[in-house]
Design a protein around this motif. Sequence first.
Motif, mmCIF file in Angstrom:
data_model
loop_
_atom_site.group_PDB
_atom_site.id
_atom_site.type_symbol
_atom_site.label_atom_id
_atom_site.label_comp_id
_atom_site.label_asym_id
_atom_site.label_seq_id
_atom_site.Cartn_x
_atom_site.Cartn_y
_atom_site.Cartn_z
ATOM 1 N N TYR A 54 0.836 -1.203 0.000
ATOM 2 C CA TYR A 54 0.000 0.000 0.000
ATOM 3 C C TYR A 54 0.869 1.252 0.000
ATOM 4 O O TYR A 54 0.590 2.233 -0.697
ATOM 5 N N HIS A 55 1.940 1.232 0.783
ATOM 6 C CA HIS A 55 2.806 2.406 0.888
ATOM 7 C C HIS A 55 3.775 2.537 -0.277
ATOM 8 O O HIS A 55 4.234 3.638 -0.574
ATOM 9 N N ALA A 56 4.067 1.432 -0.948
ATOM 10 C CA ALA A 56 5.076 1.461 -2.019
ATOM 11 C C ALA A 56 4.492 1.646 -3.409
ATOM 12 O O ALA A 56 5.159 2.196 -4.296
ATOM 13 N N LEU A 57 3.260 1.192 -3.623
ATOM 14 C CA LEU A 57 2.706 1.116 -4.978
ATOM 15 C C LEU A 57 1.447 1.957 -5.137
ATOM 16 O O LEU A 57 0.674 2.105 -4.190
ATOM 17 N N PRO A 58 1.177 2.530 -6.288
ATOM 18 C CA PRO A 58 2.068 2.571 -7.462
ATOM 19 C C PRO A 58 3.140 3.654 -7.344
ATOM 20 O O PRO A 58 4.071 3.678 -8.123
ATOM 21 N N THR A 59 2.974 4.549 -6.358
ATOM 22 C CA THR A 59 3.948 5.612 -6.123
ATOM 23 C C THR A 59 4.334 5.580 -4.643
ATOM 24 O O THR A 59 3.451 5.501 -3.784
ATOM 25 N N PRO A 60 5.607 5.629 -4.304
ATOM 26 C CA PRO A 60 6.003 5.563 -2.902
ATOM 27 C C PRO A 60 5.373 6.678 -2.069
ATOM 28 O O PRO A 60 5.297 7.833 -2.496
ATOM 29 N N GLY A 61 4.933 6.322 -0.880
ATOM 30 C CA GLY A 61 4.378 7.297 0.049
ATOM 31 C C GLY A 61 2.897 7.520 -0.152
ATOM 32 O O GLY A 61 2.250 6.925 -1.019
ATOM 33 N N LYS A 62 2.326 8.413 0.686
ATOM 34 C CA LYS A 62 0.884 8.649 0.676
ATOM 35 C C LYS A 62 0.499 10.074 0.303
ATOM 36 O O LYS A 62 -0.678 10.419 0.327
ATOM 37 N N LEU A 63 1.468 10.927 -0.013
ATOM 38 C CA LEU A 63 1.185 12.331 -0.286
ATOM 39 C C LEU A 63 1.776 12.771 -1.613
ATOM 40 O O LEU A 63 2.789 12.249 -2.064
ATOM 41 N N SER A 64 1.137 13.779 -2.213
ATOM 42 C CA SER A 64 1.706 14.477 -3.362
ATOM 43 C C SER A 64 1.285 15.939 -3.267
ATOM 44 O O SER A 64 0.381 16.285 -2.515
ATOM 45 N N VAL A 65 1.959 16.799 -4.020
ATOM 46 C CA VAL A 65 1.641 18.220 -4.040
ATOM 47 C C VAL A 65 1.060 18.571 -5.395
ATOM 48 O O VAL A 65 1.634 18.211 -6.435
ATOM 49 N N GLU A 66 -0.074 19.225 -5.391
ATOM 50 C CA GLU A 66 -0.735 19.612 -6.630
ATOM 51 C C GLU A 66 -0.986 21.109 -6.645
ATOM 52 O O GLU A 66 -1.280 21.708 -5.608
ATOM 53 N N GLY A 93 9.512 7.643 11.463
ATOM 54 C CA GLY A 93 8.191 8.166 11.801
ATOM 55 C C GLY A 93 7.461 8.791 10.628
ATOM 56 O O GLY A 93 6.268 9.111 10.733
ATOM 57 N N LYS A 94 8.132 8.956 9.495
ATOM 58 C CA LYS A 94 7.521 9.645 8.355
ATOM 59 C C LYS A 94 6.240 8.982 7.840
ATOM 60 O O LYS A 94 5.278 9.693 7.523
ATOM 61 N N PRO A 95 6.152 7.650 7.736
ATOM 62 C CA PRO A 95 4.878 7.074 7.281
ATOM 63 C C PRO A 95 3.695 7.451 8.156
ATOM 64 O O PRO A 95 2.576 7.639 7.655
ATOM 65 N N VAL A 96 3.938 7.579 9.458
ATOM 66 C CA VAL A 96 2.851 7.976 10.362
ATOM 67 C C VAL A 96 2.463 9.430 10.115
ATOM 68 O O VAL A 96 1.283 9.779 10.085
ATOM 69 N N MET A 97 3.455 10.282 9.917
ATOM 70 C CA MET A 97 3.146 11.691 9.674
ATOM 71 C C MET A 97 2.410 11.865 8.340
ATOM 72 O O MET A 97 1.481 12.678 8.244
ATOM 73 N N GLU A 98 2.815 11.100 7.325
ATOM 74 C CA GLU A 98 2.075 11.134 6.062
ATOM 75 C C GLU A 98 0.637 10.653 6.269
ATOM 76 O O GLU A 98 -0.307 11.195 5.685
#
Length: 404
Positions: free
Chosen positions: A11-23, A86-91
């Motif tokens: 879930y965290h790796a695919l299809p793009t690493p992480g859970k956030l993006s900037v638009e 701790g970054k995955p939790v903050m995301e």
Amino acid sequence: MPDMKQRALDYHALPTPGKLSVESSKPCATAADLALAYTPGVAEPVKAIYQDPAAAYRYTNKGNLVAVITDGTAVLGLGNVGALAGKPVMEGKAVLFKRFANIDVFDIEVTAPSIESFIETVVNIAPTFGGINLEDIAAPHCFRIERELRARLDIPVFHDDQHGTAAIIAGALLNALELQGKTLPTARIVFLGAGAAGMATARLLKAMGAQDIVLVDIAGVLHSGRDDISDYGRDLLRQTSARTLADVMPGADVFIGVSAANALPPDLLKLMAPSPVVFALANPDPEILPATAMAVRDDLIMATGRSDFPNQVNNALCFPYLFRGALDAKARQITTGMQVAAAHALAALAREEVPQAVLDAYAISELHFGRDYIIPKPFDPRLLEKVAGAVAEAARAEMAAAVA
């Protein structure tokens, strides 16, 4: 089906690493757009903000942007894993802010050699944000960090592990006590766990009228003879001869656990007053499992921190709406009064008829205020209006009173 570990990693790796993006929130498709987005057009809001710093709320995203900041010293139940881990939790926290309250977030993970340097880092980046959410910072230094940042910054600073947890517990407890025919001012309340969450919740309950609270930590009862309690906890010491959890459980109306798995022996549960309230909130495994507790006491109301049991005390019920209300009111702080307003709004919402959208979200046919439903569900769409609205109203009332 893959096991939970692999599903979570995928879930965290695919299809793009992480859970956030900037638009971008503005078009940038033409030369004219570019001239407005950057030079020369961007000079105009720069000059406006230089003349009036409050204009940043009009011309930038400051008013809807929160920093979720950690030093990684108390991440979930994993302990001091460091800022990067701790970054995955903050995301994840950022996702909840956006999903539930449409608040944008930058997650900030700080490796700081000292408490002072962490505080200075947050102060130095604060102009970017409309609010600061401190997360997964260990006690006791979390108390000092929050206190100093609140004193130095003119935007809300909030440690969710303390005050978000406290507001949700308070809201659920108001309803549980009512169902059990008890009141907050007359209830005997025992806390197992005297860290950030335990102390903050005890203080909030005292502010709401609780008169009889005792806290127990790994060394025993927080009594006035102890010399190992920091200045941040001395206001919660009790003048008492009780020294152990076993000493304070007989006749207790409420047990609130914010400690560790299986920390409440069933034999102590037997000693509580008739119609007790048990909040066993250690995660992922509570102080006592509901099945074990109910086998001992069929007259109790129980809550945990888990979604697979009724009455989940979930911070997502509070922090997005506290910040939404604070940002909407342009509050400089999240006060005790705003937390009390959130607690009462949560309690009141659980007593209303549950809409079909909530039943559909949880694939259930009915849900009514009662022993297994004392706190709203996280996907209840009314939370935004009810809780954020109550917080904003409390903030505006306090600001009006301050200038009157």
